[in-house]
Design an enzyme around this catalytic site. Structure first.
Site, PDB file in Angstrom:
ATOM      1  N   TYR A 234      59.690  75.489  47.749  1.00  0.00           N
ATOM      2  CA  TYR A 234      60.745  74.601  48.231  1.00  0.00           C
ATOM      3  C   TYR A 234      61.619  74.127  47.085  1.00  0.00           C
ATOM      4  O   TYR A 234      61.281  74.271  45.911  1.00  0.00           O
ATOM      5  CB  TYR A 234      60.151  73.402  48.973  1.00  0.00           C
ATOM      6  CG  TYR A 234      59.578  72.335  48.072  1.00  0.00           C
ATOM      7  CD1 TYR A 234      60.287  71.164  47.799  1.00  0.00           C
ATOM      8  CD2 TYR A 234      58.327  72.479  47.477  1.00  0.00           C
ATOM      9  CE1 TYR A 234      59.767  70.181  46.978  1.00  0.00           C
ATOM     10  CE2 TYR A 234      57.795  71.497  46.647  1.00  0.00           C
ATOM     11  CZ  TYR A 234      58.519  70.342  46.404  1.00  0.00           C
ATOM     12  OH  TYR A 234      57.993  69.383  45.575  1.00  0.00           O
TER      13      TYR A 234
ATOM     14  N   LYS B 248      57.100  75.714  42.308  1.00  0.00           N
ATOM     15  CA  LYS B 248      57.421  74.619  43.237  1.00  0.00           C
ATOM     16  C   LYS B 248      56.930  75.001  44.637  1.00  0.00           C
ATOM     17  O   LYS B 248      57.698  75.344  45.531  1.00  0.00           O
ATOM     18  CB  LYS B 248      58.919  74.327  43.219  1.00  0.00           C
ATOM     19  CG  LYS B 248      59.259  72.908  43.692  1.00  0.00           C
ATOM     20  CD  LYS B 248      60.678  72.556  43.344  1.00  0.00           C
ATOM     21  CE  LYS B 248      61.087  71.191  43.904  1.00  0.00           C
ATOM     22  NZ  LYS B 248      60.372  70.073  43.275  1.00  0.00           N
TER      23      LYS B 248
ATOM     24  N   GLU C 244      52.611  65.483  33.727  1.00  0.00           N
ATOM     25  CA  GLU C 244      53.798  65.070  34.477  1.00  0.00           C
ATOM     26  C   GLU C 244      53.400  64.017  35.493  1.00  0.00           C
ATOM     27  O   GLU C 244      52.236  63.609  35.568  1.00  0.00           O
ATOM     28  CB  GLU C 244      54.437  66.281  35.160  1.00  0.00           C
ATOM     29  CG  GLU C 244      53.522  66.982  36.146  1.00  0.00           C
ATOM     30  CD  GLU C 244      54.136  68.249  36.732  1.00  0.00           C
ATOM     31  OE1 GLU C 244      55.336  68.485  36.539  1.00  0.00           O
ATOM     32  OE2 GLU C 244      53.389  68.998  37.398  1.00  0.00           O
TER      33      GLU C 244
ATOM     34  N   LEU D 138      56.066  71.269  36.241  1.00  0.00           N
ATOM     35  CA  LEU D 138      57.212  71.857  36.926  1.00  0.00           C
ATOM     36  C   LEU D 138      58.417  71.843  35.982  1.00  0.00           C
ATOM     37  O   LEU D 138      58.661  70.836  35.308  1.00  0.00           O
ATOM     38  CB  LEU D 138      57.538  71.051  38.187  1.00  0.00           C
ATOM     39  CG  LEU D 138      58.661  71.619  39.056  1.00  0.00           C
ATOM     40  CD1 LEU D 138      58.162  72.835  39.817  1.00  0.00           C
ATOM     41  CD2 LEU D 138      59.189  70.569  40.008  1.00  0.00           C
TER      42      LEU D 138
END
Length: 276
Positions: A33, A144, A176, A200
């Protein structure tokens, strides 16, 4: 339209969209996505999002339903149909629609689902509270993917602790946030985790590195510890929808908030770009 949903050529409101139960996104989270912001009916950093979309799809061996340029044109057309000039635009591509089976279905086309809804605009906060959490996710965080359950659990734990975001820590190093990248400013240097399979490749992270280059701010892409993070002059939490959030607290202790001038320069660069 007040809001919009698209699925393989069909357009409705979000509330009226129907998706087949055999879409593999339901069974396995078998898809990828993207999220982008729309300002003045223009999709911000569209090329960055399309490039990451194509990379994620290739890494999980999902064939795009159309060339990425065509998907980009479609997204632009859909954003124009929503009344609000400022929008939250989401799209996902799932492997196929077919009966449940772990193996890839042969000859089945991938699915494209898009929705766009009004958004309140740029959000920047100086009051973020962070909670550190052990990073037990799998080793494909650079994709993702729709598989976000560990992120969901971490975000909920942070909320229940009265915090704004969870910070993942793996083997002593910060990776993260549950839905963001984490960067530091220390002694005038912008420090952020290197691109690898543990984080990411955030689009706003990418932009801030570029802004630093334009402003003459030194950038270090390296891993840093939770202790180093606690001693930083600034902690910046960044994502597409929340581009520059300053952390004031980490694990119930006051942190950062010592270089507002540099943070303002980065924020001004972002605002200039979306208004340009």
């Amino acid at each position: 339209m007040k809001n919009l949903a698209y699925y393989n050529g069909k357009i409705t409101s979000i509330e009226d969209m129907m998706i087949p139960a055999n879409d593999r996104g339901f069974y396995f989270g078998d898809g990828i996505y993207e999220v982008a912001m729309v300002f003045h009916h223009k999709i911000f950093a569209l090329e960055d999002h399309l490039d990451r979309m194509a990379s994620s799809a290739a890494l999980v061996k999902i064939e795009l339903p159309a060339p990425k340029e065509e998907i980009g044109h479609l997204l632009e057309e859909l954003a124009e149909k929503v009344e609000s000039p400022c929008q939250f635009l989401y799209w996902q591509i799932t492997r196929a629609t077919s009966p449940r089976n772990h193996l890839f279905p042969e000859g089945a086309a991938s699915n494209l689902y898009v929705y766009s809804k009004p958004w309140k605009g740029v959000e920047m906060s100086d009051e973020y509270r962070l909670l550190s959490i052990e990073d037990t996710r799998f080793l494909h965080c650079n994709i993702k993917t729709l598989n976000l359950l560990p992120n969901v659990m971490a975000a909920q734990k942070a909320k229940e602790a009265g915090c704004s975001e969870a910070v993942f820590v793996r083997d002593g190093y910060v990776t993260e946030g549950s839905h963001s990248n984490i960067s530091l400013i220390k002694d005038g240097v912008f420090v952020t985790h290197p691109l690898d399979n543990l984080i990411l490749p955030g689009t706003e992270r990418k932009h801030m590195i570029r802004y630093c280059g334009e402003l003459g701010i030194l950038v270090e892409e390296r891993a840093f510890t939770l202790e180093e993070m606690a001693e930083a002059d600034e902690i910046i939490v960044s994502s597409t929808s929340h581009p520059s959030m300053r952390a004031m607290e980490l694990d119930k202790k006051a942190v950062g908030m010592k270089n507002p001038e540099l943070v303002k320069k980065l924020r001004d660069k972002y605002m200039e770009e979306i208004e340009g």
